[in-house]
Design an enzyme around this catalytic site. Sequence first.
Site, short mmCIF file in Angstrom:
data_model
loop_
_atom_site.label_atom_id
_atom_site.label_comp_id
_atom_site.label_asym_id
_atom_site.label_seq_id
_atom_site.Cartn_x
_atom_site.Cartn_y
_atom_site.Cartn_z
N HIS A 113 69.78 -14.85 21.45
CA HIS A 113 69.05 -14.69 20.19
C HIS A 113 67.83 -15.60 20.11
CE1 HIS A 113 72.02 -11.99 18.63
NE2 HIS A 113 72.99 -12.89 18.70
N ASP A 144 76.39 -7.93 25.10
CA ASP A 144 76.94 -8.62 23.93
C ASP A 144 77.03 -7.64 22.77
OD1 ASP A 144 77.06 -11.83 23.00
OD2 ASP A 144 76.59 -10.45 21.36
N HIS A 186 76.24 -8.21 19.78
CA HIS A 186 75.06 -8.40 18.91
C HIS A 186 73.81 -8.01 19.68
CE1 HIS A 186 78.13 -11.32 17.51
NE2 HIS A 186 77.76 -10.88 16.33
N ASP A 230 81.98 -10.15 22.92
CA ASP A 230 82.45 -9.93 21.55
C ASP A 230 82.56 -8.45 21.18
OD1 ASP A 230 79.74 -10.12 21.93
OD2 ASP A 230 79.42 -11.69 20.45
#
Lengths: 456, 558
Positions: A114, A153, A155, A242
């Site tokens: 991120h 991931d 996200h 995740d």
Amino acid sequence: MKKRLCKERTGLVFFPAFDWAISPTHPEREERLLYTRDQLFEEGIMDLPQILQLEPRLAEIKDIARVHFCVPDIEFQATKAHLIAAGSAIAIADSLMKGEIKNGFALVRPPGHHAMRVVHGNRGFCNINNEAVMVEHLRKVYGIKRLAIIDTDVHHGDGTQDIYWHDPDVLFISFHQDGRTLFPGSGFMDELGGPLAFGTTLNIPLPPGTTDEGILFVLDKLVLPVLDIFQPELVINSAGQDNHYKDPLANMNFSTQGYATLNKKLAPDIAVLEGGYSIETALPYINMGIIMAMAGIDYSNLYEPDYYKYSFKEDSKRLKILETMVEQLFEVFNKREVIQANNREKAGAFYERQRHIFYDTDGINEKQLETVKVCPSCPGYITIDSQASHGRSKNSKIYCIVIPIQACSDCQEKAREKYEKKLMDNSGDFQYIYLQDRVADNYRQYDCRKQKEIVL
Amino acid sequence: MLIGIDIGGTSTDGVLLQEGKILSSAKCLTDETDLQRSIFTIIDELTQGVEKSNITRVALSTTLVTNILATGKGDKTALVLIPGPGLNLKNMQLFPHTFIIDGASDFRGRIIEPLNEEQVKKAGKLISDAGITKAAVVGKFSPRNSEHERRAKEILLKEYPKLEITVGFEISGQLNFLRRMATAYYTAMTQEKWAKFAVSIEKALRDRGINSPVSILKADGGTMPLSISLEHPCETVFSGPAASVMGAFALTMDEETSVVVDIGGTTTDLALILQGKPLYASKGAIIEGHYTSIRSFNMLSIALGGDSAVRLAGAQVTIGPDRVGLAACFGGPIATPTDAINFLEDGELGELHLSQEALEKIAAPLGISVKELAELIVNQFVDSVEENIKKMFKAWEEEPAYKVYEVVNKRSVQLDKVVGIGGAAKAFVPLISKRLGCRSLVHSYAQVANALGAAVARPTLSLILHADTQEKYYNLNFGGISGKIPSNFNLDSAKEMAKKHLEEIMAKRGLVQFANQSEFFLEEQFNTISGYSTTGKLFDIGIQIAPGVINEFREVRS
């Protein structure tokens, strides 16, 4: 894909950072890889001849400067833990390029996907983008030209996307839980890269609940065919964990078997750990699975204690959604060169975009004005005017110039001139002015108040 | 008086020591078929005219277990594994007579799959039908929960009471299933033969009127009482090299960083003493190609010794890797590094003319003088040792680290000295240390350092206590000790408990006088968190009595 001649071992840096946390009960805390350690040690996987354990090491400040504009400086944003996570990814890359290993996994924390080009603080548990730091090292030191980063991931890998948005030679593909239902709220199908790098960013927002079958469908029908066409020299898995059915922060249905199969099929040259916060019920198994798949070790006996209670078959409705997305994105990707050429023709001298970026961990609001020189012979130099407000009292305003590694001599010259000119003006608008000259491997930061320049 | 004996592959050495002074030493060729005879040849020579009641300790290092395993003379052993999810052992080349049983527990010691008792019974029948009388039962995560191992053993014994069973959790509490498996397997395989040896040694000593305690040297440089060795025969592997390192330790006894260079006939063994502490191998001893959970010194053996054959390969002079026989000066067939040294130092050894003739045979075709050749050989020898010492330091510096603190404070040390051991050390070690820019030490006892090391090494013990306040249990990586803990258990209680257990174990071994020499080497605590609240703590506390020398020994006096 180009295959190098090398030994048949998989490199592993295991750096759990047992003495680093964002805060004591934060998901990104000391304990995160503790059970993973127990599982890896008990399995004795590091004793197997297929595995070569490498030592973690510190990245240099200059390695970070190749990617980020850190405010107020790199030392402030990149703690020692961040330098080790990024340095460990570099250690894997070096070992791979030296032919000591056939592939490698940087099982490290803190994560990084991120973290964007400009860093005012921590976003989504990340300050420094480990993959990007490694990629720029690979380009600078080994002259690697084309790479692909596959972000697995849950996200959206918005930081990595930001860094390679305008770069036509780095293919970025992210599949993740739909941004309407999860942080960071981006990664939609229409995010396809800057006008001159159009189609080298691909996003697949997955409906919540997507299973092994669904994710592997996206891999088989989109990711692998796109890689086959793009022909990168290296493939990197930005390996978040995740998507797992036990993850407390997301809502997907991916299993250890799914992760292992994904890595077997994708066959990344390098994997770098990203998120994944089911530290007891998922991480120990997934990390084993990734290592086993990369090392070619039979993973058929690896499963979570409650694996057999669930089904990882996809339902027909979700599969339909996935089919439509895959079809559309594949079409866009195939037309990318035509669209890029069109864009180049239509655009003026500069392309501009305005953005607003939120830093969830540190509560910072950033406004950016980004410009790209539309150049007929290279991806063009980039400028960023960034203003960040850290709540009531503190504000920062900076100006950044990027000379991409592929920049033509004209763009290089113009960008360097621009930096000199900004320094001469010193209008008082900015606290810091940066030049990131990837061609000359020269990184400058000018402190406007102290009128002092740091050169790396 | 202390007796130390090192039974090596080639020769057996012994010393009789009093107040740091070697009163006598003895040497004989090792008879591999009758180790006991070699031992008593030495003991009888050492104790001639000595009042037996003055002997306060006998300590041995021996290659017996290593030999049993290397020559395949161990007992036929079955391996009953309870691996649960993870590596697919069914497709791995493990050991013959391996049985895989369903059932599993996890890293927190929770049972995640019940034991398949039917499979255990079936395995028991097959083991019995095959006429196998030894078995090792090993489960994954058994140090965290030994229930499945215990139950499997119980079932096997109920049906086949004659089966001798070794269980994994009693052999090693280190988290490494593969190493625990290999160690338990080799333990089961050698236990009976070792016990026979131990009993006969003890009896023979008593018959001679020597009633002192008998200790056995372990791979980690410490000793254990003979009675304890019955449960842990594999700990004795590589006790020979460990004896040499402890000998070097006894000869130095300082806080410096030394490299121990033990130059034998065929090989040169290297070991590191870092700031006064011998360095352990990070992955444990390797037996028959398998990593084990046995702690051993970090050793590097190079195929290069005083008797290595020197030959001409094209225009290149090669040394080793083999030994053809004695050095030429002692009547051997071929030139050796010993001959090169002998020539350069004007023939202190054997017949100088024999050295010269052997060297001439190589020098002549090269068109160089014997002196030039001798210097070349010595240089090549020193080059190789130097290169390997550097390699060893580099490997140590590249050990993985798991904490930010460890990476930032990356270890790097300055070498203070080279400690020479073995016959050829006197000639070579000063040259090696000169290369490395440090001092050298070749003590007058260097030739019997191995036996000296055995004589003075103190007992070692290393424990790791793992406590989980959420699951409310603790266990030790030793002897399968475990128990319950209260929820207010904290770091101090964990340390206290580890210390208490160490003292109890030492007392049980009759070694209470060493209990106060312990030190903590590991202190880890983690929170266990559910959602955003802390639900408990995990502690890992390491306490050990590190390798050292017994209280009676202060320093060597020559």
